[in-house]
Design a protein around this motif. Structure first.
Motif, short mmCIF file in Angstrom:
data_model
loop_
_atom_site.label_atom_id
_atom_site.label_comp_id
_atom_site.label_asym_id
_atom_site.label_seq_id
_atom_site.Cartn_x
_atom_site.Cartn_y
_atom_site.Cartn_z
N HIS A 145 -15.59 -70.95 19.04
CA HIS A 145 -14.60 -71.18 20.09
C HIS A 145 -13.40 -70.29 19.83
N SER A 146 -12.40 -70.41 20.70
CA SER A 146 -11.22 -69.61 20.41
C SER A 146 -10.17 -70.44 19.68
N ASP A 147 -10.38 -71.75 19.59
CA ASP A 147 -9.41 -72.59 18.92
C ASP A 147 -9.75 -72.72 17.44
N LEU A 148 -8.77 -72.52 16.56
CA LEU A 148 -9.03 -72.52 15.12
C LEU A 148 -9.55 -73.86 14.64
N GLU A 149 -8.92 -74.94 15.08
CA GLU A 149 -9.31 -76.26 14.58
C GLU A 149 -10.75 -76.59 14.97
N GLU A 150 -11.11 -76.21 16.19
CA GLU A 150 -12.48 -76.46 16.62
C GLU A 150 -13.47 -75.67 15.77
N ASN A 151 -13.10 -74.43 15.47
CA ASN A 151 -13.98 -73.60 14.63
C ASN A 151 -14.17 -74.20 13.24
N LYS A 192 -1.82 -69.23 13.61
CA LYS A 192 -2.46 -70.03 12.56
C LYS A 192 -3.79 -69.38 12.20
N SER A 193 -4.05 -69.24 10.91
CA SER A 193 -5.30 -68.61 10.46
C SER A 193 -5.84 -69.39 9.28
N ASP A 205 -6.55 -68.09 14.96
CA ASP A 205 -6.43 -68.91 16.16
C ASP A 205 -6.38 -68.00 17.39
N GLY A 206 -7.14 -68.36 18.40
CA GLY A 206 -7.13 -67.58 19.63
C GLY A 206 -8.22 -66.52 19.68
N ASP A 229 -12.31 -65.67 19.38
CA ASP A 229 -13.63 -66.31 19.31
C ASP A 229 -14.58 -65.48 18.47
#
Lengths: 535, 362
Positions: free
Chosen positions: A28-34, A62-63, A137-138, A140
């Protein structure tokens, strides 16, 4: 047949399912989801480390870096990933062009191997192999950064193949170290490694090594074919592969050879063989394998050829003693007493007086005792090993003879056999089987039984092939030019061809007639190789 | 049916083993007494006739075995009859070598062992090697013949101190008719190479068959002659009265009271060479049977034929003296049809019928 039985008993599900397809979830493009995706795959193992940080390029992002502790080199992660991204990135005002993740790869990371991927399976595999995954973050997409580094054993001399003269190094458990050691031996661009992964769960790295220009291309193709059809869970040692690719799986004779020595591997590759490296073991398979290889020791080529020849004869003698001595002893004492010189016969008869068992039982029992001692000695810790030798020598050797359970000649024969069987280590396993079989045959049929046993063995050996090469070559079928390294070890300057059955695509190894001579004779002599002259 | 290929030198070696297989112990022409070696030499000359006939036949039909040639030349029914006689003969040779083997062991080495145990253990190795095919037989033979020749030379050297050259004279002591009969006896031995009519198709270079067989014949004759000279020289006239003179010769070996009684040497030689003879016979019988019955492979018939062979060995030759009578008085005539007459008339008919037709012979 087996499939039918499996179906019949409703055990079809026990059959190996085919490997899952490489398709997998996208990032995904969201860090937390990844990160949640990774946690789902890798679980909550304590060795999975997620290092979050803030990347300061245009704005704060955020990384996270994800890796497995113990498989990575901390220094690389700090110096080449975290330091540039956290500290260096702040120092300048960057004008980010294009995709953010490409920008990071091109400008900030100072590591050799970086791969971009957007699918979970590839990334998870990379993490498990010791790479670190950089997620931003952001984005994909993620970067798999090569940070491999783990505890390694240092290079030592292999315990099983020691030499008196010659190199003191052996392969280690790390495949990269091993291939590098081979490269250091053979600086030829023709030395090729082909890597593949075998083992659905272990994903073990396996490399086929060969020297292009010497090796028979068909042989490489055959090795590749046999390795590719392996579908198994795990490959933990070289033997896990060799049992799958062997020509004669039921034969006790090894049709794939093993070595732990880079010099032996190099010599075999330069004769036109193929080596198979397996990650995680210092043992390397080489093929094709000839029977004669068991009797060729690296020290043969490190010593003067006359001495080496004599030692080789000793090795042949020891091999035959190791498999034949107990059988001959049984046959002579049971059936052919007339062949023993009379004085010896009398003293043997005196020693065997009062022994309660038939000789064949005595010999087999003492042989079993020896094998038990050997196995115990191999597995036990060193300090306890001494106890074994004392108990073995005193209790079993001395006391049984004194008590009259076993005759002294039997103990002598078994002891000599035991020592002889260690001289040719690669044929040791066969030695045990042959020795037992021949002893039984000798007990039943005397010398005739031994002959029948040897005939059956000979037939079996002549029918064996290793990757298309007759196992007993160069003796059967006879090739005259290869006799240089069978009964005698000729001087190295006289071994000017490669083995006919293996390295025949380019048979000439070196210039002919290089025996050292006086300078006057050498003057004006052509030293070039016949191959080179042809162009 | 058989994918293996052998070279012509392997064929020569096979021929040597086949010829000396049983004759080490039962030397042909031994009724000629001191002249045994002469009858072997004369027999070799005479044996060139059948050898030339059947190798000419084989070359005319390159790539065809005798069974197939018979079918082509004589038609299905008569051809099969001829083939049957041929197969019976080979089968008989195989069983004869089993019989000699049993006789030797029962009288010398393993006196108390039941003969069925000896036969079965010998048969097992023959079956094993026959199932592996001609390539393995030929390669195994390469090792065995090397050992045999070395042991023969050793055996000759070891009797030098008890060898008496005077025993060799006079060379011919028997009437000329007896000599001719003895010559025919050894010739019929050399003619046994017709068994290789089934193996010629598996040669690397098929045209080389004549040379290979003749080479084999000559070497085998030399070996047999040297062995005959050795026996006569050591034992003298009494050699004839022994059943296995070679065995008795090695019994007399005495080098400084240490190397004594080496009778294991001829037994070893006989076992290895006799093993090859039985195996080749079994293999050829099985292959021929399979071709006769149009089977896909010869392997299933190896075991039954092998068992029949050892049964025939015990039934045909109840004792060694009947065997000796057969070899001396019957075999010289018994072998004639298979070795000379059938190949000759087959060859003649093939010439008359202008076989093989163009295209059939590539």
């Amino acid at each position: 047949m087996i499939r039918f039985l499996l179906r019949k008993f409703g055990l079809a599900h026990l059959r190996k399912e085919s490997p899952s397809t490489p398709e997998g979830k996208l990032l995904h493009s969201d860090l937390e989801e990844n990160l949640a995706l990774f946690r789902e795959e890798l679980g909550n193992s304590p060795d999975v480390i997620i290092r979050r940080f803030t990347l300061n390029l245009r704005n704060e992002l955020k990384s996270a870096v994800l890796f497995i502790d113990g498989l990575i080199d901390q220094q690389v992660i700090y110096d080449s990933i975290l330091y540039p991204l956290m500290i260096e990135a702040k120092k300048e005002k960057w004008a980010v062009k294009g995709h953010l993740i490409d920008f990071i790869e091109d400008n900030l990371l100072t590591v050799g191997g970086v791969d971009k991927d957007d699918r979970m399976p590839g990334l998870v595999a990379a993490v498990l192999a010791g790479d670190s995954v950089l997620l931003v973050d952001g984005c994909d997409q993620a970067l798999a950064i090569s940070t491999k580094g783990w505890e390694k054993r240092s290079i030592t001399e292999p315990d099983t193949e020691q030499t008196i003269k010659g190199p003191r190094e052996g392969f280690t458990e790390n495949i990269r170290t091993n291939t590098a050691m081979l490269r250091r031996k053979i600086a030829d661009p023709g030395l090729k490694f082909e890597q593949m992964k075998i083992g659905e769960r272990t994903r073990t790295k396996v490399s086929i090594a060969y020297v292009k220009g010497i090796v028979n291309e068909k042989l490489v193709e055959e090795v590749r074919r046999r390795l590719k059809r392996i579908n198994t869970d795990m490959v933990l040692d070289a033997n896990y592969l060799s049992e799958f690719i062997s020509d004669a799986p039921f034969s006790p004779f090894p049709t794939v050879a093993f070595t732990e020595r880079p010099d032996v591997t190099a010599a075999k590759l330069l004769e036109g063989r193929v080596a198979i490296f397996v990650d995680g073991t210092p043992v390397v398979n080489t093929a094709p394998t000839l029977f004669i290889e068991s009797f060729q020791n690296p020290d043969d080529y490190n010593f003067h050829f006359l001495f080496a020849t004599m030692i080789r004869w000793i090795r042949y003698l020891a091999f035959f003693l190791g498999i034949l001595l107990p059988a001959f002893f049984v046959a002579l004492t049971t059936y052919h007493q007339e062949l023993i010189p009379t004085p010896l016969l009398i003293s043997m008869a005196a020693a065997m007086e009062g022994v309660p068992f038939p000789i064949v039982i005595e010999v087999v029992a003492m042989g079993a005792v020896f094998e038990i001692l050997r196995e115990a000695g191999v597995r036990l810790a060193r300090p306890i090993g001494q106890t074994i030798s004392i108990v073995g020598a005193l209790v079993i050797g001395q006391a049984t003879v004194a008590a009259g359970l076993v005759a002294a000649p039997t103990v002598i024969v078994i002891a000599l056999t035991a020592i002889a069987s260690f001289v040719v280590p690669t044929q040791q396993e066969i030695g045990i089987i042959l020795r037992l079989g021949l002893t039984f045959l000798a007990g039943i049929l005397g010398a005739y039984g031994i002959l029948v046993g040897l005939l059956l063995t000979l037939i079996h050996l002549t029918s064996l092939r290793s990757f298309g090469v007759p196992y007993l070559s160069p003796v059967i079928p006879l090739s005259i030019e290869d006799q240089k390294d069978v009964i005698v070890r000729t001087p190295l300057w006289a071994m000017w061809t490669r083995p006919r059955s293996i390295g025949w695509p380019r048979p000439i190894r070196q210039g002919f007639g290089q025996s050292p001579t006086s300078p006057e004779e050498t003057a004006g002599k052509d030293w070039s190789r016949p191959d080179d002259k042809k162009g | 049916m058989e994918e293996g290929r052998i070279s012509s030198s392997q064929l020569s070696l096979l021929a040597i083993s086949y010829l000396i297989g049983t004759t080490f112990l039962l030397s042909p022409g031994s009724q000629a007494k001191q002249g045994t070696w002469l009858t072997i030499l004369l027999g070799l000359g005479e044996a060139l006739i059948p050898v030339l006939i059947f190798t000419t036949l084989a070359k005319r039909f390159a790539g065809k075995s005798l069974i197939e040639i018979n079918d082509l030349v004589w038609g299905k029914i008569v051809g099969k009859l001829f083939s049957l006689v041929f197969l019976w003969y080979i089968f008989h040779l195989g069983s004869a070598s089993f019989a000699i083997f049993v006789a030797l062991f029962k009288t010398t080495v393993l006196i108390a062992t039941p003969e069925v145990i000896l036969l079965i253990s010998g048969l097992l190795s023959c079956i094993y090697v026959s199932k592996k095919g001609i390539e393995v037989i030929a390669r195994t033979n390469e090792v065995l013949i090397l050992i045999t020749v070395l042991l023969l030379i050793l055996g000759f050297l070891l009797v030098l101190n008890i060898f008496n050259a005077n025993n060799l004279f006079p060379v011919i002591e028997i009437p000329i008719t007896r000599l001719l009969w003895a010559t025919q006896e050894s010739s019929s031995l050399f003619g046994q190479t017709i068994v290789f009519m089934m193996i010629f198709p598996y040669l690397n270079r098929r045209k080389s068959c004549t040379g290979a067989i003749i080479k084999g014949l000559v070497v085998a004759a030399i070996l047999l002659m040297s062995s005959a000279v050795r026996t006569t020289g050591v034992l003298g006239k009494i050699s004839e009265s022994y059943i296995f003179p070679n065995y008795e010769t090695d019994r007399l070996i005495d080098i400084g009271n240490t190397l004594t009684r080496l009778e294991i040497l001829p037994v070893l030689n006989f076992l290895t060479m006799g093993f090859i003879k039985s195996s080749v016979s079994l293999y050829v019988t099985s292959l021929g049977t399979a071709q006769l019955l149009n089977l896909r492979t010869y392997r299933p018939v190896v075991i039954p034929l092998g068992i029949l062979m050892i049964i025939a060995a015990t039934q045909n030759y109840p004792d060694i003296s009947s065997h000796l009578r057969f070899v001396e008085n019957i075999h010289p005539i018994y072998a004639l049809p298979v070795q000379i007459i059938f190949p000759l008339i087959t060859l003649l008919l093939a010439i008359i019928r202008r076989l093989p037709c163009q295209g059939e012979n590539q």
